[in-house]
Write an enzyme that holds these catalytic residues in place. Structure first.
Site, mmCIF file in Angstrom:
data_model
loop_
_atom_site.group_PDB
_atom_site.id
_atom_site.type_symbol
_atom_site.label_atom_id
_atom_site.label_comp_id
_atom_site.label_asym_id
_atom_site.label_seq_id
_atom_site.Cartn_x
_atom_site.Cartn_y
_atom_site.Cartn_z
ATOM 1 N N GLU A 223 4.978 71.826 16.915
ATOM 2 C CA GLU A 223 3.884 71.359 17.784
ATOM 3 C C GLU A 223 3.408 72.393 18.805
ATOM 4 O OE1 GLU A 223 5.307 67.723 19.494
ATOM 5 O OE2 GLU A 223 5.692 66.788 17.556
ATOM 6 N N GLU A 329 7.725 63.783 8.338
ATOM 7 C CA GLU A 329 8.015 62.603 9.181
ATOM 8 C C GLU A 329 7.082 61.452 8.822
ATOM 9 O OE1 GLU A 329 7.882 63.775 13.349
ATOM 10 O OE2 GLU A 329 8.769 65.711 12.902
HETATM 11 O O1 9MR Z 1 11.682 59.551 16.392
HETATM 12 C C1 9MR Z 1 12.007 60.277 17.555
HETATM 13 C C2 9MR Z 1 12.252 59.297 18.688
HETATM 14 O O2 9MR Z 1 13.439 58.590 18.465
HETATM 15 C C3 9MR Z 1 12.317 60.034 20.027
HETATM 16 O O3 9MR Z 1 12.354 59.085 21.057
HETATM 17 C C4 9MR Z 1 11.102 60.919 20.172
HETATM 18 C C5 9MR Z 1 11.189 61.663 21.479
HETATM 19 O O4 9MR Z 1 10.356 62.781 21.490
HETATM 20 O O5 9MR Z 1 11.056 61.832 19.099
HETATM 21 C C6 9MR Z 1 10.847 61.180 17.886
HETATM 22 O O6 9MR Z 1 10.703 62.112 16.854
HETATM 23 C C7 9MR Z 1 9.573 62.976 16.971
HETATM 24 C C8 9MR Z 1 9.870 64.203 16.182
HETATM 25 O O7 9MR Z 1 11.034 64.807 16.654
HETATM 26 C C9 9MR Z 1 8.720 65.196 16.247
HETATM 27 N N1 9MR Z 1 7.493 64.592 15.831
HETATM 28 C C10 9MR Z 1 7.147 63.383 16.538
HETATM 29 C C11 9MR Z 1 8.290 62.370 16.388
HETATM 30 C C12 9MR Z 1 7.872 61.101 17.050
HETATM 31 O O8 9MR Z 1 7.699 61.283 18.435
#
Ligand code: 9MR
Length: 408
Positions: A223, A329
């Site tokens: 990102e 994802e």
């Molecule tokens: O799914 C993840 C969630 O449990 C966390 O709270 C969150 C915090 O940033 O991150 C989520 O995973 C992210 C991933 O690492 C990167 N892409 C976006 C995902 C959703 O936020």
């Protein structure tokens, strides 16, 4: 039809329970490194770790009431990952909570052949503040909750996508500050590059030593660009190091990663033109330097955006660069848990996979891995919009059959 009967059954059974079972307890994030194992770093002080601000990992007792449901296995009995063999691996993300749930674990082992730690291999999970302060250097420690997942994956012959090395989020602010202190001033570019290299080295050396062959890929940078403008995100990485923080991250990752571990740039909303252009520009530069193996498209989608056509054209544009594309994802939100919403979502998944497979067959895309971001709706980070393939009772939704529809 058998499938329709299953659908009807699962919808009727699922809707009632969803109402009570939709608390999202998926994020066992934070940075509590209790029970840690230090990364390979002979000189690092074996400092224990009680610092930080974490939410305690939920125990099975905190979980939604989904125990009294039929065995997931008896409902499905088919393996998504096997059905897509020859195209791409099919994985899911796991966390300490889902893994400690026997029926979810069983479903994961049945359906998927790769996993990503949802939060447990992110910098805020692996960096230990008190140890860094004591040593005045970067100290990586793998906490027990991370080790438990990696051991489990290894034991069950699942491959792992490493997620993520360099990211603006879930990386503690103190990592960028003098003395690793919360109130320190930002360090210099030189110091930050040293810290970056040390962090990447310790993480990858730990994985190489303890889990040889387990990690097939790492998201090296996540990102880095803004959605609308395609400008660099104004993160600490960018502010302190500058634009070339991405190149440095890939250089260090290439230097320390095992030879068979593929290196990815990973982002969301890649189908927005300005962002897509920015990503492709930097990826082209990394390809020239032989530092990158692929682009990860996170793919947090919605039934109304993007169109499947726009999505698949993005896959094609990345593939045209001659590198791998992984869908890292995937989830598709919908508005409700009523039958019509679930059918619409099932249709979206169906069309998405239809195009993915068609493009693979035509040689227009090079998707090597696909990861769905979770198993059951109620554990999803977007639980209120029911984005996944299984409902709170672990019954397959139309989304599951949509995905299955295109399989061999
Ligand atoms: O799914 C993840 C969630 O449990 C966390 O709270 C969150 C915090 O940033 O991150 C989520 O995973 C992210 C991933 O690492 C990167 N892409 C976006 C995902 C959703 O936020």
């Amino acid at each position: 039809m058998k499938m329709q009967k299953l659908l009807l059954g699962c919808l009727l059974a699922g809707v009632g329970l969803l109402a009570v079972a939709c608390s999202n307890v998926n994020d066992a994030g934070g940075s509590d490194n209790s029970g840690v194992t230090e990364a390979v770093s002979p000189s690092a002080s074996p400092t224990p770790t009680t610092e930080t601000t974490s939410t305690p990992t939920p125990t099975p007792d905190d979980m939604p009431p989904i125990y009294d449901v039929p065995e997931a296995e008896s409902v499905i009995g088919t393996r998504l990952c096997e059905r897509y063999q020859g195209y791409f691996t099919v994985g899911t993300c796991v966390n300490s909570t889902t893994l400690n749930h026997p029926r979810i674990e069983k479903l994961i082992l049945e359906q998927f052949n790769t996993v990503t730690c949802e939060n447990e291999t992110k910098p805020d999970a692996l960096l230990n503040q008190s140890a860094c302060v004591a040593k005045n250097d970067v100290v990586v420690m793998f906490p027990q909750r991370t080790i438990a997942i990696l051991d489990w994956a290894q034991e069950h012959n699942l491959k792992v996508r490493g997620h993520v090395l360099v990211w603006h989020s879930q990386t503690p602010d103190w990592f960028f500050k003098d003395g690793f202190k919360n109130d320190g001033t930002l360090v210099s570019r030189e110091v930050m590059l040293q810290r970056m290299e040390s962090y990447i080295r310790q993480v990858l050396e730990y994985c190489n030593t303890n889990y040889p062959g387990l990690f097939t890929a790492w998201d090296v940078v996540n990102e880095a660009f803004e959605d609308g403008s395609g400008e660099y995100r104004n993160s600490y990485w960018y502010q302190i190091v500058g634009e070339d923080f991405i190149r440095y991250a890939f250089e260090y990752a290439r230097k320390y990663a095992a030879e068979d571990t593929k290196l990815f740039y990973n982002d969301f909303n890649c189908y927005i033109d300005s962002k897509n252009n920015a990503i492709r520009k930097v990826v082209e530069e990394l390809i020239e330097l032989d530092l990158i193996d692929g682009v990860g498209m996170q793919s947090h989608l919605d039934v109304d955006f993007p169109s499947v056509g726009d999505y698949i054209r993005t896959v094609e544009r990345f593939s045209e660069m001659g590198i791998e594309v992984q869908i890292t994802e995937l989830d598709v939100t919908t508005t409700g848990s009523d039958e019509a919403s679930f059918e619409k979502q099932g249709d979206y998944y169906d069309r998405l996979f239809q195009f993915l497979i068609a493009y693979e067959k035509m040689g227009s895309s090079n998707v090597t891995g696909l990861t769905i971001w979770g198993v059951a709706d109620n554990y999803s980070w977007r639980s209120s919009q029911y984005p996944l393939l299984f409902d709170a009772m672990l019954q397959p939704k139309p989304a599951y059959y949509g995905v299955l529809q295109q399989a061999q």
